[in-house]
Design an enzyme around this catalytic site. Structure first.
Site, mmCIF file in Angstrom:
data_model
loop_
_atom_site.group_PDB
_atom_site.id
_atom_site.type_symbol
_atom_site.label_atom_id
_atom_site.label_comp_id
_atom_site.label_asym_id
_atom_site.label_seq_id
_atom_site.Cartn_x
_atom_site.Cartn_y
_atom_site.Cartn_z
ATOM 1 N N ASN A 118 0.840 -1.198 0.000
ATOM 2 C CA ASN A 118 0.000 0.000 0.000
ATOM 3 C C ASN A 118 0.879 1.253 0.000
ATOM 4 O OD1 ASN A 118 -2.793 0.674 -0.003
ATOM 5 N ND2 ASN A 118 -2.656 1.316 2.126
ATOM 6 N N VAL A 127 -5.650 4.933 -7.579
ATOM 7 C CA VAL A 127 -5.620 3.629 -6.907
ATOM 8 C C VAL A 127 -5.749 3.981 -5.426
ATOM 9 C CG1 VAL A 127 -4.280 1.551 -6.428
ATOM 10 C CG2 VAL A 127 -4.176 2.603 -8.703
ATOM 11 N N PRO A 128 -6.946 3.829 -4.850
ATOM 12 C CA PRO A 128 -7.299 4.482 -3.585
ATOM 13 C C PRO A 128 -6.710 3.848 -2.318
ATOM 14 C CG PRO A 128 -9.127 3.163 -4.354
ATOM 15 C CD PRO A 128 -8.072 3.092 -5.422
ATOM 16 N N CYS A 129 -5.411 3.964 -2.156
ATOM 17 C CA CYS A 129 -4.760 3.452 -0.948
ATOM 18 C C CYS A 129 -5.200 4.216 0.300
ATOM 19 C CB CYS A 129 -3.243 3.470 -1.101
ATOM 20 S SG CYS A 129 -2.549 5.059 -1.560
ATOM 21 N N HIS A 130 -5.736 5.412 0.112
ATOM 22 C CA HIS A 130 -6.211 6.205 1.262
ATOM 23 C C HIS A 130 -7.449 5.584 1.901
ATOM 24 C CE1 HIS A 130 -8.427 7.721 -2.254
ATOM 25 N NE2 HIS A 130 -9.413 8.010 -1.400
#
Length: 159
Positions: A118, A127-130
């Site tokens: 991540n 790419v929604p790592c949050h």
């Protein structure tokens, strides 16, 4: 040859890098970032190549876009790509734990490895790592700073 652009959003300056085939990197210039990122002198600036991405990102920051329709070509290990693929399946406005992503990648004991993958995500926001949080529900581990993570999650909550 890699190409790039930079532009301002309501929160930060962004740098996009890629080729005609797709985006390889998105860097967020936050004051809390732990990532080193420099524009390589061999890259060519090409603002028009990234017009679609810039439009979609600005729509996202305005709360008008919930998903991206962009070609992405992130560079990483097979495991990292598997994690990044799982991140892309987290719905807008929702969160998952590192354990949830570990399970989604087929190894429920890989939460720590998921966290490392991540943190190496080369295309945050898109790419929604949050959207990945600790098992206790707290915001943890965002290479671009927890304030940035909170801002992104608040956008998705309509705040």
């Amino acid at each position: 040859m890699l190409q790039y652009t930079t532009f301002d959003t309501p929160l930060w300056e962004l740098i996009l890098v890629g080729t005609e085939q797709g985006i390889t990197n998105l860097h967020i210039m936050t004051d809390q970032t732990k990532r080193q990122f420099e524009i390589d002198p061999s890259w060519k600036r090409n603002d028009s190549l990234f017009d679609k991405a810039k439009t979609q990102l600005l729509e996202y920051f305005a709360g008008k876009r919930k998903e991206f329709t962009l070609n992405l070509i992130p560079q990483g290990t097979d495991f990292q790509k598997k994690v990044w693929s799982a991140l892309g399946k987290i719905p807008y406005g929702e969160v998952r734990t590192y354990k949830d992503i570990a399970i989604a990648t087929g190894n429920s004991n890989s939460s720590r490895a998921v966290g490392m993958a991540n943190s190496k995500n080369p295309i945050p926001i898109i790419v929604p790592c949050h959207r990945v949080i600790g098992s206790n529900g707290k915001l943890t581990g965002f290479a671009l700073g927890l304030k940035a993570k909170e801002h992104l999650l608040n956008i998705e909550k309509g705040k």
